[in-house]
Design an enzyme around this catalytic site. Sequence first.
Site, mmCIF file in Angstrom:
data_model
loop_
_atom_site.group_PDB
_atom_site.id
_atom_site.type_symbol
_atom_site.label_atom_id
_atom_site.label_comp_id
_atom_site.label_asym_id
_atom_site.label_seq_id
_atom_site.Cartn_x
_atom_site.Cartn_y
_atom_site.Cartn_z
ATOM 1 N N LYS A 13 0.841 -1.204 0.000
ATOM 2 C CA LYS A 13 0.000 0.000 0.000
ATOM 3 C C LYS A 13 0.872 1.249 0.000
ATOM 4 O O LYS A 13 0.593 2.219 -0.706
ATOM 5 C CB LYS A 13 -0.929 -0.014 1.228
ATOM 6 C CG LYS A 13 -2.033 -1.058 1.107
ATOM 7 C CD LYS A 13 -2.789 -1.273 2.412
ATOM 8 C CE LYS A 13 -3.782 -2.434 2.255
ATOM 9 N NZ LYS A 13 -4.431 -2.828 3.507
ATOM 10 N N GLN A 58 -4.470 -1.715 9.876
ATOM 11 C CA GLN A 58 -4.341 -3.025 9.209
ATOM 12 C C GLN A 58 -4.819 -4.158 10.119
ATOM 13 O O GLN A 58 -4.393 -4.250 11.274
ATOM 14 C CB GLN A 58 -2.870 -3.242 8.810
ATOM 15 C CG GLN A 58 -2.618 -4.529 8.057
ATOM 16 C CD GLN A 58 -3.272 -4.545 6.682
ATOM 17 O OE1 GLN A 58 -3.227 -3.575 5.935
ATOM 18 N NE2 GLN A 58 -3.885 -5.674 6.333
ATOM 19 N N ASP A 67 -11.134 2.851 4.044
ATOM 20 C CA ASP A 67 -11.493 1.432 3.901
ATOM 21 C C ASP A 67 -13.004 1.275 3.728
ATOM 22 O O ASP A 67 -13.477 0.223 3.282
ATOM 23 C CB ASP A 67 -11.073 0.655 5.157
ATOM 24 C CG ASP A 67 -9.780 -0.124 4.963
ATOM 25 O OD1 ASP A 67 -9.418 -0.380 3.800
ATOM 26 O OD2 ASP A 67 -9.163 -0.491 5.983
#
Length: 295
Positions: free
Chosen positions: A53, A97, A120
């Site tokens: 990412k 995460q 997200d």
Amino acid sequence: MPAELIDGTAIAARIRGEVSAEVATLKASGVVPRLTVVLIGDDPASAVYVAGKGRACVEVGMDENTIRLPASTSQHELMELLDCLNADPAVHGILVQSPFPKQIDPGAVIRRIDPSKDVDGFHPVNVGKLLAGDRDGFVPCTPAGIQELLRASNVATHGLHCVVVGRSNIVGKPMAALMVQDGPTANCTVTICHRYTRNLASFTRSADILITAVGRPGLITAEMVKPGAAVLDVGITRIPDATRKSGTRLVGDVDFEAVREVAGLITPVPGGVGPMTIAMLLRNTVRAAQRLAAA
Ligand code: NAP
């Protein structure tokens, strides 16, 4: 005739190019989009995902910083960090995460992130906006990427039967919510299947669009697919393969070679849905920066 391949790598590259151009425009007006990733503990797979990412952010000209916390981090310490990131105007997107250490409550973490920085798309406000058809919210990256693959492949989705196998909060449920909306690349009649679905094949065989997000190699066989259907395989499982130097390879949920002979369109694994997830994360982050800059 074998199904046409949906090239997720190429479609994701196009989206990254668009994001790059939007980042350049923002930078010209003094705003540098920034994604902050919080990584707790030392799970090797998470470290690999986070590094990917980070690299993707840098490639499109965004700022990325990863905050690494020890596995012993308390819920309270994490909440305090999220409060600081929420308040920091230089941070546009926040991502924690998963998986989390056991002392951390994942639901509380998701709820603590400012919904306007929740790139997200997991915060209940964004989940609610998706269900309500409010396009202001952030859509989870993998389902958003799949819808983009259908759009790029010119699938006329209106009125089609879309069957989603898997009902996770990050893929299956938001995927179904997207496809049932009244809007472009949607307007489907949607069925969601899961572990308790009786006679899975009776549903998958009637799917014009079959999206599978389970994580079980070989779950979807050729007999389970309607001729000409679009088949999008989210599953990623690493299996042993003695013919590879690494000794392993990645496979999806679909028996690719056999299903390819029946379907009209199909995503490979790897190179199908996977590359879209990071591309959509970049797109969500640039959107967050654009909105904050305009506020
Ligand atoms: P998950 O939370 O484990 O959900 C799996 C779902 O599959 C569950 O809803 C489960 O049903 C259902 N299921 C399990 N066995 C089934 C069966 N025999 N028939 C029908 N449904 C069944 O997984 P996830 O996070 O959504 O991820 C799914 C897969 O996609 C994994 O392989 C993951 O690695 C991959 N993935 C890929 C990307 C990408 O970017 N390509 C992104 C995210 C995930 P129950 O709810 O009844 O248990």
